[in-house]
Design an enzyme around this catalytic site. Structure first.
Site, short mmCIF file in Angstrom:
data_model
loop_
_atom_site.label_atom_id
_atom_site.label_comp_id
_atom_site.label_asym_id
_atom_site.label_seq_id
_atom_site.Cartn_x
_atom_site.Cartn_y
_atom_site.Cartn_z
N ASP A 131 45.96 -6.70 22.19
CA ASP A 131 46.37 -6.51 23.59
C ASP A 131 47.81 -6.95 23.77
OD1 ASP A 131 43.76 -5.85 24.19
OD2 ASP A 131 43.33 -7.67 25.33
N LYS B 117 50.41 -9.24 25.64
CA LYS B 117 50.37 -10.52 26.36
C LYS B 117 51.38 -10.45 27.49
CE LYS B 117 50.18 -15.47 26.13
NZ LYS B 117 50.48 -15.50 27.56
N ARG C 112 46.74 -15.31 35.03
CA ARG C 112 45.36 -15.14 34.59
C ARG C 112 44.46 -15.27 35.82
NH1 ARG C 112 42.82 -16.82 29.58
NH2 ARG C 112 40.70 -15.94 29.56
N ARG D 282 43.28 -19.46 36.83
CA ARG D 282 42.79 -20.14 35.62
C ARG D 282 42.38 -21.58 35.92
NH1 ARG D 282 46.38 -20.92 30.09
NH2 ARG D 282 45.43 -22.86 29.45
N GLU E 143 44.61 -10.08 34.00
CA GLU E 143 45.96 -10.58 34.17
C GLU E 143 46.55 -9.83 35.37
OE1 GLU E 143 48.84 -13.31 32.44
OE2 GLU E 143 46.79 -12.86 31.85
N PHE F 162 40.93 -7.19 31.14
CA PHE F 162 40.81 -7.15 29.67
C PHE F 162 39.46 -7.64 29.18
CE2 PHE F 162 42.89 -11.18 30.73
CZ PHE F 162 42.07 -12.10 30.09
N ARG G 197 39.06 -23.06 22.88
CA ARG G 197 39.99 -22.38 21.97
C ARG G 197 39.28 -22.26 20.62
NH1 ARG G 197 45.09 -22.51 24.48
NH2 ARG G 197 45.36 -24.19 25.99
#
EC number: 6.5.1.1
Length: 557
Positions: A252, A254, A259, A274, A304, A345, A420
């Site tokens: 994708d 960025k 966000r 976010r 986004e 996304f 993460r």
């Protein structure tokens, strides 16, 4: 439960760095919690509401300094000096509470419930519609009364809770493990984590734990209650990216946007940042775009929101778009001046939670419900490939169009809120480093008290012969670096104001960063995004020029 009992547990937690010991202490606290359990799981992380509730106490350190002075009878200057010496306003409050110069006529025993209800009362004052000054005065009076009623140890942790900086080292994982230990002999951690991922609310999870694991498994994701966004790791090379997400991967663009998690419930739309802030009122144009271009009654989109110039369609940086996030007035003017495009996304809910489905399946469902229209709402620019050359092409194309780089995502991955986990990574270009002077700094607090830790960086303006600030470096410094920085800066201090000091610009450091942004905050007009120390430049006597900053900024476009 008496608040003093909780304060003692806080002290135990603060005195150990061992995660297992912290877990045992919390588990014991939760077992004894009884009706206060829902408060305890919040207060264990210094919170008064669950993560999804954005209401905050809203008092700064300087206001808390005034409150402590009023509650204990000391002057603001005396509080400030002790704060400086201790490096922690909570410890200063504790010390001053030991020898209060003024005492309440009638003192009451604080309970966990009384404390959290008082703090919630203060937090809710921001929503009452009174003027800012009146609201803050009321808040300060309420907290001063609380500090006046507290024992010294209680004052330490009430102060820290007000400032949202508890300093006891408790994260989500420790809460999860402590609940498992308290109610399931250490078992079912994965089920408790799943329940928290869905609800974003440990109060609900804790109450369910008291009733059995079946109740925990019944907890579901709810529309209009935001969950933590899955976060991306950073990689330096395409090869490293493929190692993390596998081949083939979704690639994708960025974007330098906001966000946003967008919820649709019976066709009503809400937008969350976010940080889980509800910004629906600030983005009425996004609501309209979603209503028109998303064909779903109930869903949650991960998106986004990208700003663009209404005159030429070029991308604008997040810093300019961010002006809309806090705006409470002239909203339509902002809509006209900073129009946006919505770029979905991911899809994590479609009539039911689908977080645990593979990303490829979620993408298929997302494609089916999106009716694309340029400058309104479009799927992100994306490709599926296993070729490094193709990824390189996409990265260059993304950068040439004014975006930040690319994302690489694992096709068969579930959605893990707040983690993460390597299911998606970001690949951004490495910016040229800058050599900048340290022009000011702040004394640190807590464990790092006694060190100058927040460093203000300056570039050299050749026209004026002066240094101009271009950002501050506040994270990522090791204890060894802090010690060296403090030793170097102390002899250079020219003046002090509270915790901040101004120094002669003799120390030059090499700084890495993610990008340069325009900024009214600093007198250079520019700000480095996420600056970090690479090395000391003892071979240089002068920092890079403002002209170099301006040139690098232009090269980013």
């Amino acid at each position: 439960m008496k608040y003093s009992e909780l304060a003692e547990k806080y002290q135990e937690l603060e005195s150990t760095q061992k995660t297992l010991e912290k877990t045992d202490i919390l588990a014991e606290l939760f077992k004894e919690g009884g009706e206060d359990l829902e408060y305890l799981v919040l207060l264990a992380r210094g919170r008064i509401y669950p993560e999804w509730n954005e209401v905050e106490i809203g008092l700064s350190s300087s206001m808390m300094q005034d409150i402590i002075a009023e509650a204990t009878g000391y002057t603001e200057k005396e509080v400030e000096e002790l704060w400086r010496d201790e490096g922690d306003l909570g410890l200063a409050a504790e010390e001053l509470a030991k020898n209060k110069k003024q005492q309440k006529l009638m003192s009451t025993t604080l309970t966990v419930e009384k404390v959290i209800q008082r703090l919630r009362k203060v937090a809710e004052m921001s929503k009452e519609g009174s003027s800012q000054s009146v609201s803050q005065d009321k808040k300060k009076k309420e907290i001063a009364d609380l500090i006046s009623s507290s024992e010294p140890l209680e004052a330490r942790y009430i102060t820290r809770t007000v400032l949202s900086h508890l300093r006891i080292g408790i994260g989500e994982g420790t809460i999860r493990d402590a609940l498992a230990e308290a109610f399931f002999e250490g078992e079912n951690k994965d089920k408790i984590q799943r329940a928290y991922d869905f609800t974003n609310d440990f109060t609900e999870v804790a109450q369910a734990c008291t009733k059995g694991i079946e109740e925990v498994e019944e907890l579901k994701l709810e529309l209009f209650r935001p969950v933590n966004s899955m976060l991306a790791k950073k990689v330096d090379t395409i090869e490293e990216g493929f190692d993390s997400v596998g081949k083939p991967a979704v690639i994708d663009y960025k974007y330098d946007g906001m966000r946003a998690q967008i919820h649709i419930k019976d066709r009503e739309v809400k937008i969350f940042t976010r940080r889980l802030e509800d910004v629906t009122e600030q983005f009425p144009d996004v609501v309209e775009k979603v209503e028109e271009h998303i064909d779903a009654e109930n869903c949650i989109l991960d998106t986004e929101i990208v700003g663009f110039n209404p005159e030429d369609g070029s991308m604008i940086e997040f810093q300019k778009l961010s002006k809309r996030i806090k705006r409470k007035y002239d909203i339509q003017k902002q809509v006209n001046e900073i129009p946006v495009e919505v770029r979905p996304f991911d899809l994590i809910y479609l009539n039911e939670p689908i977080l645990e489905e593979e990303y490829s399946e979620r993408l298929e469902k997302l494609d089916r419900i999106v009716d694309e229209e340029e400058r309104e709402l479009r799927l992100v620019d994306r490709e599926v490939t296993d070729e490094e050359e193709k990824v390189q092409e996409m990265q260059q194309k993304s950068l040439s169009e004014g975006h930040e780089g690319i994302m690489m995502k694992k096709l068969d991955a579930e959605y893990k809120p707040g983690n993460r986990v390597g299911y998606m990574v970001k690949l951004k270009p490495v910016m040229e480093t800058l050599d900048l002077a340290i022009v000011a700094a702040k004394w640190s607090e807590g464990e790092r008290a006694g060190w100058l830790g927040r460093l203000f960086l300056g570039c050299y303006n050749k026209e004026t012969g002066e240094y101009e600030q271009v950002g501050k470096m506040a994270t990522g410094l090791t204890e060894e670096q802090l010690e060296e920085i403090t030793e170097r800066l102390k002899p250079l201090i020219e003046k002090e104001d509270g915790r901040k000091v101004w120094v002669q610009p003799d120390i030059i450091v090499e700084v890495e960063y993610e990008e340069i942004q325009q900024s009214p905050t600093y007198n250079s007009g520019y700000a480095l995004r996420f600056p970090r120390l690479k090395s000391f430049r003892d071979d240089k006597e002068e920092a890079d020029s403002k002209e170099k900053i301006e040139s690098l900024y232009e090269d980013q476009k």
